[in-house]
Write an enzyme that holds these catalytic residues in place. Structure first.
Site, PDB file in Angstrom:
ATOM      1  N   HIS A  36      57.039 -78.576 -29.638  1.00 17.88           N
ATOM      2  CA  HIS A  36      57.776 -78.096 -28.455  1.00 17.88           C
ATOM      3  C   HIS A  36      59.289 -78.215 -28.662  1.00 17.88           C
ATOM      4  CE1 HIS A  36      54.375 -77.450 -25.782  1.00 17.88           C
ATOM      5  NE2 HIS A  36      53.797 -78.368 -26.525  1.00 17.88           N
ATOM      6  N   GLU A  39      61.512 -77.136 -26.664  1.00 17.24           N
ATOM      7  CA  GLU A  39      62.210 -77.160 -25.376  1.00 17.24           C
ATOM      8  C   GLU A  39      62.424 -78.566 -24.822  1.00 17.24           C
ATOM      9  OE1 GLU A  39      59.226 -76.108 -26.014  1.00 17.24           O
ATOM     10  OE2 GLU A  39      57.771 -76.531 -24.452  1.00 17.24           O
ATOM     11  N   CYS A  72      53.134 -73.704 -29.546  1.00 20.11           N
ATOM     12  CA  CYS A  72      51.889 -74.443 -29.317  1.00 20.11           C
ATOM     13  C   CYS A  72      50.736 -73.460 -29.065  1.00 20.11           C
ATOM     14  CB  CYS A  72      52.094 -75.438 -28.182  1.00 20.11           C
ATOM     15  SG  CYS A  72      50.797 -76.669 -28.097  1.00 20.11           S
TER      16      CYS A  72
END
Ligand code: XMP
Length: 513
Positions: free
Chosen positions: A169, A171, A82
């Site tokens: 993202h 994660e 990002c």
């Protein structure tokens, strides 16, 4: 501390710790570092790879955090996530601008060139986006690996250097292929073997503790929770006969808690356990106190006094062992190379002051909670300790709203144990992050038999949470709630109404006080 190190550079993202946890889950040791470390420090740390986190900033903000450009010259593999991607593309000559449509939430992505990073990822998959800016142009140095409908450069790769970037993202759990993408980066781009194992951590930590403590005595404060229990188990393994454990019974514990600590440590681990029974002292100090912060202060103060007294009975103690975890170290700004302290909306006033004069032993400083749990299991702690929900230092005093009395505590304990028993029996205990009963300072009208009653109201709270900073209320099955309510009203004298708390954090907190 280990052969394979990956650095997560924190640009102020709420997700930096989550990235670190995901990397650890892939058996690669990583640490979170400040974004303004000089390139020379990065070089000294010899990372196998570097991950740039996201950030709430825009690269065009006056104070936008940037990396030392010397880091690019180290030729260490980089994954920008990002903002991490936008920042380094911007620094390397690309352009970043406002996205035509801000993207928040799930988005379908199309992989056009998997390369190493997206190998094995289906051509069409879903990713989690959360951005207003996006990279609009990269000079010829980069090539595109994937795009979404509104984000032409959703994943990119440098043509000649091992630098990758993704706008989404990986994660968060909403990116189903996120684990694979991180694994690809760590293993196939950085060449990590995944050597980080709890068992090797145990051996190394025990050796370190032995060297540090030598033949001195060490005190370990036990709370009944998983962190301090794991510290005690590690210490007992390292320097067994030199360890003295202190457990302060403040009278604000849950049903059976004190006995369970005695059983685990005295009977099972054969530890030198000192139990300070200070219930009366705490209860009289709390008499009539209704303000939650004042309750916390009183409990913190009394705890230190009682602990000090008890420690006097352990001569020649030089060390004090504590269960400080990595998130606490990071958030308090205490990590070498780590980010500055973040202001944590937390009301913990407990802890032992430096003036006690002990040197600290903090063997869990590098670990996340889930790693501590694995460690506990490996050290032979029972599941009931390893998977115990966290319990606040001020104990039941902040679940007994208003003034605390031993009668109210008794009622609360009985309700709490029924709730926990039923959660366990229904297989819901492990699915909730924390669950407990709260006794409210109101009386409500009811009927029992032919009698009108006017008794206490008990609230049940159960939450699901990753990190206790945010939480959602647990959608417990209604028949489970019905069983708990029926049992509480039938079995606990003084309660005629049970309510279920359906507030999330924020704006509510997990505890009621
Ligand atoms: P809140 O209520 O702030 O709680 O959403 C977040 C987590 O912190 C625990 N908590 C405390 N722990 N001392 C502690 O050691 C405290 O004063 C305290 N207050 C809340 C709470 O149980 C939850 O796990």
């Amino acid at each position: 501390m280990t052969q394979e190190l990956v650095l997560i550079v924190d640009f102020g993202s709420q997700y930096a710790q989550l990235i670190a946890r995901r990397v650890r889950e892939l058996n690669v040791f990583c640490q979170i570092v400040r974004h303004d470390l000089p390139a020379s420090r990065f070089a000294e740390l010899k990372p196998k790879g570097i991950i740039f986190s996201g950030s709430p900033s825009s690269v065009y903000d006056e104070k936008a955090p940037k990396i030392d450009p010397g880091v690019f010259a180290l030729n260490v593999p980089i994954l920008g996530i990002c903002y991490g991607l936008q920042m380094y593309c911007h620094m390397l000559g690309g352009s970043v601008g406002k996205a035509a449509a801000r993207e928040y939430g799930r988005a379908p992505i199309h992989v056009t060139n998997p390369d190493k990073l997206l190998a094995g990822v289906p051509k069409e998959t879903i990713v989690w986006m959360s951005h207003g800016d996006q990279v609009q142009n990269v000079n010829n140095d980069f090539e595109t690996l994937a795009h979404t409908e509104t984000c032409p450069l959703a994943a990119v790769k440098h043509r000649t250097k091992p630098f990758y970037g993704i706008q989404f993202h990986p994660e968060v759990s909403h990116t189903p292929e996120g684990g694979r993408i991180l694994r690809n980066f760590l293993h196939d781009v950085c060449g990590c073997e995944g050597l980080w194992r709890i068992s090797t951590f145990i051996d190394r930590t025990i050796a370190e503790m032995k060297a540090k403590i030598g033949d001195k005595r060490v005190i370990c404060g036990l709370s009944g929770g998983v962190d301090s229990s794991v510290v005690a188990a590690l210490l007992l393994k390292a320097v067994g006969p030199q360890v003295a454990c202190i457990f302060v019974d403040n009278g604000l514990l849950r049903e059976g808690e004190s006995d369970s600590v005695k059983h685990t440590f005295r009977d099972w681990f054969n530890a030198d356990l000192h139990v300070a029974d200070a219930s009366e002292r705490f209860l009289s100090a709390l008499a009539g106190v209704t303000d939650p912060q004042v309750k916390r202060k009183i409990i913190g103060r009394e705890f230190i006094e009682v602990f000090k007294q008890e420690a006097k009975s352990i001569p020649n103690a030089k060390f004090l062992a504590q269960g400080t975890l990595y998130p606490d170290v990071i958030e308090s700004g205490g990590a070498v190379d780590g980010p500055a302290a973040t202001i944590k909306a937390h009301h913990n006033v407990g802890g032992l002051p430096k003036e006690l004069g002990f040197d600290l032993v903090e063997p869990l400083r590098d670990l996340f909670k889930d790693e501590v749990r694995r460690l506990g299991t490996e050290l032979g702690l029972p599941d009931s300790v390893v998977w115990r929900h966290p319990f606040p230092g001020p104990g039941l005093s902040v679940r007994c709203l208003g003034a605390v009395t031993s009668e109210k505590l008794d009622v609360l304990r009985k309700c709490d144990v029924i709730f926990l028993e039923e959660l366990q029996a229904a297989g819901w205990y492990r699915k909730t992050g924390q669950a407990f009963a709260v006794i409210l300072p109101v009386q409500s009208v009811g009927v029992m038999g032919d009698e009108r009653t006017y008794e206490s109201v008990v609230a049940l709270r159960a939450v699901e949470t990753e990190d206790f900073m945010t939480a959602d209320w647990s959608r417990l099955p209604t028949d489970l709630l019905a069983r708990v309510s029926t049992r509480i009203i039938n079995e606990v004298r003084g309660v005629n109404r049970v309510v279920y708390d359906i507030s999330s954090k924020p704006p509510a907190t997990i505890e009621w006080e």
